[in-house]
Scaffold this active site. Structure first.
Site, PDB file in Angstrom:
ATOM      1  N   ASP A 205       0.861  -1.181   0.000  1.00 49.66           N
ATOM      2  CA  ASP A 205       0.000   0.000   0.000  1.00 49.66           C
ATOM      3  C   ASP A 205       0.894   1.227   0.000  1.00 49.66           C
ATOM      4  OD1 ASP A 205      -2.682   1.409   0.591  1.00 49.66           O
ATOM      5  OD2 ASP A 205      -1.380   2.137   2.191  1.00 49.66           O
ATOM      6  N   GLU A 287      -0.931  -1.185  -6.183  1.00 51.50           N
ATOM      7  CA  GLU A 287      -2.137  -0.542  -6.693  1.00 51.50           C
ATOM      8  C   GLU A 287      -1.909  -0.123  -8.139  1.00 51.50           C
ATOM      9  OE1 GLU A 287      -3.463   2.499  -3.525  1.00 51.50           O
ATOM     10  OE2 GLU A 287      -1.375   2.011  -3.195  1.00 51.50           O
ATOM     11  N   ASP A 379      -3.334   1.067   7.119  1.00 44.43           N
ATOM     12  CA  ASP A 379      -2.576   0.802   5.898  1.00 44.43           C
ATOM     13  C   ASP A 379      -2.227  -0.678   5.759  1.00 44.43           C
ATOM     14  OD1 ASP A 379      -2.653   3.466   5.147  1.00 44.43           O
ATOM     15  OD2 ASP A 379      -0.850   3.955   6.303  1.00 44.43           O
TER      16      ASP A 379
END
Ligand code: ZN
Length: 415
Positions: A205, A287, A379
């Site tokens: 992340d 991501e 997170d």
């Protein structure tokens, strides 16, 4: 609720492959004559870019005004325009042909992007002293630590540690001015060895100023508040000085030097982090940054940055924010496999039960599920969701939702 998910395998290197690697060297012109030639060549690139762009833009605008199709723009057609321009411009004839022509390759690419609807119109280049020129194959030769540039001459390449790819085949050399110095970025074609799949996968992340992994590690990007304060001060002082004055220019240059120093530190950190992450697991799930902008508000990262950066929001945020693309590119060539997943709702989804709710984020740092009561570092929870998306993707490509519990890897709570 979760929308369609995009799962993109970015890279996978389990067999030896030929690929490209860029290495940056200091370029030492050695003599004032060569330095001047280098500067004129870079300046000529800008001149040719602007002259050809002005013509093309005229054609483009008149075609659009007439409701006609825009003219076809290719490297070939722009190259022909350059050849004509060179014929009537004596000073261009004394400079290397291929590198200056090659600048129009970038312009042709920019036009193509515009016609595909992927970019803005190519812009004119201002004289800012950050000129660059690319020497394509055939217009340079590298022997040891000396590069011979067409029509300019031999120059030393300097780099601590030398060339890390002594067997690599140099394909092109991009020369650019950085402050008072010159850098040469040599692109090598190299054979990358096999990287075995160790069966491990890590979700990553990326948040403001920190990288969090699914196994609970938080890697904070160090920030030099001293350098940032200096940068702010230099910009402020420069802004107060009279436009066009020497004193203002001097301060602008000092500010630029400080900015480069900050960028260098960030890059160094990114290199170290990407190496550490790539060594931890063969498969890294990240991501998909192309959709990052759309989901940023849902993730609450841009509108509500961490409390530690709130005070100095503006500049800090921009400095911390930039570079995730760079970090990911580094991961792509250092890790064996990189998978990109759609990050939507990854920060609002409970990793334990799959419940999606914005209310599960009482604050930036904490995740507390409103459905099952599961608590975790926000997170870390997000990184685990990202991992689940990526690892599920390898078996059931494209057909899973974030809130499908069985696609998730069982991960024990590490507090
Ligand atoms: Zn839950």
């Amino acid at each position: 609720m979760p929308k369609t998910l995009r799962i993109v395998p970015l890279c996978s290197i389990h067999d030896p492959v030929r690929t490209h690697r860029n290495i940056t060297y200091r370029l030492v012109p050695g003599t004032a004559v060569r330095a001047r030639k280098l500067a004129s060549t870079a300046g000529a690139c800008r001149y040719v870019w602007n002259t050809v762009l002005a013509d093309q833009q005229g054609l483009y605008l008149s075609a659009r005004a007439a409701g006609a199709e825009p003219p076809s723009v290719s490297f070939f057609t722009l190259g022909k325009a350059y050849t004509q321009l060179r014929r009537v411009t004596p000073w261009l004839q004394e400079l290397p042909f291929a590198p200056i022509r090659y600048t129009l390759k970038y312009q042709a690419d920019a036009w193509q992007r515009l016609f595909r609807g992927q970019g803005a119109r190519p812009r004119f280049k201002a004289r800012r002293g950050d000129d660059r020129v690319t020497f394509p194959g055939g217009s340079f030769r590298i022997e040891g630590d000396v590069v011979r540039l067409a029509r300019i001459g031999p120059m030393r390449l300097r780099r601590r540690g030398g060339n890390p790819y002594p067997d690599g085949v140099p394909k092109q050399v991009a020369v650019k001015r950085v402050g008072k110095r010159w850098h040469a970025v040599v692109c090598y074609e190299v054979e990358v060895g096999e990287r075995p799949d160790d069966g491990r996968a890590l979700g990553i992340d990326m948040n403001v100023g920190q990288v969090t992994t699914s196994d609970g590690a938080i890697l904070r990007q160090p920030v030099s508040s001293m350098l940032m304060a200096r940068h702010r001060r230099q910009q402020r002082v420069a802004a107060r000085r009279r436009k066009g004055s020497r004193r203002r220019l001097r301060m602008v240059r000092r500010a630029a030097r400080t900015a480069r120093k900050l960028a260098m530190r960030r890059r160094n950190w990114q290199h170290q982090m990407s190496r550490r992450l790539a060594d931890r697991a063969a498969t890294l799930v990240v991501e998909d940054l192309r959709v990052r902008g759309m989901t940023a508000s849902a993730r609450g990262t841009v509108e509500q940055p961490g409390t530690n950066v709130q005070q100095k929001a503006g500049l800090n945020r921009s400095i911390l924010h930039t570079g995730w693309g760079d970090l990911r590119r580094m991961l792509e060539y250092k890790a064996a496999t990189v998978v990109a997943v759609h990050p939507a709702y990854s920060s609002q989804t409970c990793h334990a039960c799959g419940h999606v709710s914005a209310a599960s984020r009482p604050c930036q740092a904490q995740f507390k599920c409103v459905s099952c009561g599961h608590t975790a570092h926000a997170d870390v929870n997000a990184a685990r969701n990202i991992l689940a998306l990526g690892t599920g993707a390898t078996g059931r490509r494209g057909a899973l939702a974030l809130a499908t519990p069985q696609t998730r890897q069982p991960v024990s709570e590490a507090a």
